[in-house]
Design an enzyme around this catalytic site. Structure first.
Site, PDB file in Angstrom:
ATOM      1  N   LYS A 179       0.897  -5.719   0.959  1.00 11.76           N
ATOM      2  CA  LYS A 179      -0.475  -6.114   0.629  1.00 11.76           C
ATOM      3  C   LYS A 179      -1.482  -5.080   1.123  1.00 11.76           C
ATOM      4  CE  LYS A 179      -4.512  -8.119   1.804  1.00 11.76           C
ATOM      5  NZ  LYS A 179      -5.387  -7.896   2.976  1.00 11.76           N
ATOM      6  N   ASP A 209      -3.138 -11.397  -1.656  1.00 18.19           N
ATOM      7  CA  ASP A 209      -3.300 -12.020  -0.355  1.00 18.19           C
ATOM      8  C   ASP A 209      -3.336 -13.525  -0.538  1.00 18.19           C
ATOM      9  OD1 ASP A 209      -5.964 -12.721  -1.213  1.00 18.19           O
ATOM     10  OD2 ASP A 209      -6.434 -10.623  -0.877  1.00 18.19           O
TER      11      ASP A 209
END
Length: 214
Positions: free
Chosen positions: A124, A142
């Site tokens: 991420k 996320d």
DNA sequence: ATCCCGAGGG
DNA sequence: CCCTCTGGAT
């Protein structure tokens, strides 16, 4: 499993997002890849406000890998105590800075493989840096994007990788670059985890959830 | 699956 | 009080 929104509906959805928030502002603009990288590492399980509060004193003390290294793990920790997981984060930022200085000449690498190899940097975080700084088409999924994607039908997927792929496969090309930003904002202010403000949502009837708040 | 781990919201 | 916040490493 909820239905993935169709291409025409996704065009409508992102057009509405763009009309509501044309320019990606409201987010902190970072003047270097390093400060962006560190800010994102600190953002794990923390609110944007919390991160801003921590990065302010931290970046006042050190804005480069060399300066961060000189500050030391304890020095870093002292500045970021107000956010969660601060001991791990201080350790990661310290080690990561050392690697940048010793192996990359103080620069932040631009490949996902090199980024993910850094301590505290996962897929991420790497994708945020690739997308936001290096302007590459990487989708960082996320907690907000995972929730919003699945709840609305914009990007259905059982795990983070699947949602990332769903965005790449289904979101119209002209919206790919800023999709991350718009989905984040939507999740942060409207499609919130606990009490989503469905009445104020620009998606309205497009959302496959249709205000059912779940 | 678990741990890390403080601040803010409801 | 309990939940959530731009996750990552083990």
């Amino acid at each position: 499993m909820k239905p993935q929104l169709s291409y025409p509906d996704l065009v409508k959805a992102f057009t509405r997002f763009r009309d509501a928030e044309p320019e990606p502002k409201g987010e902190l603009v970072h003047d270097s890849a390093f400060t962006l990288l560190v800010a994102v590492v600190l953002s794990a399980q923390a609110t944007d406000r919390g991160v801003n509060k921590a990065t302010e004193p931290l970046f006042a003390a050190a804005r480069t890998p060399e300066a961060m290294l000189a500050l030391g793990e304890e020095g870093i920790a002292e500045h970021i105590k107000s956010i969660g997981l601060f001991r791990n984060k201080a350790k990661n930022v310290s080690k990561l800075s050392r690697i940048l200085v010793e192996e990359y000449g103080g620069e932040v690498p631009s490949s996902r493989a090199a980024l993910v190899a850094l301590p505290g940097v996962g897929r991420k975080t790497a994708n945020v840096v690739l997308n936001s700084w290096f302007k590459m088409p990487a989708q960082a999924v996320d907690t907000h994007i995972f929730r919003v994607g699945n709840r609305t039908g914009i990007a259905i997927g059982k795990d983070v990788i699947a949602v990332e792929r769903a965005i790449e496969d289904h979101v119209p090309a002209e919206f790919q670059l800023h999709a991350h930003h718009w989905l984040i904002l939507h999740g942060r202010y409207t499609c919130t985890a606990r009490n989503p403000k469905c009445g104020a949502c620009v998606l309205g009837d497009l959302c496959c959830n249709e205000g059912k708040t779940a």
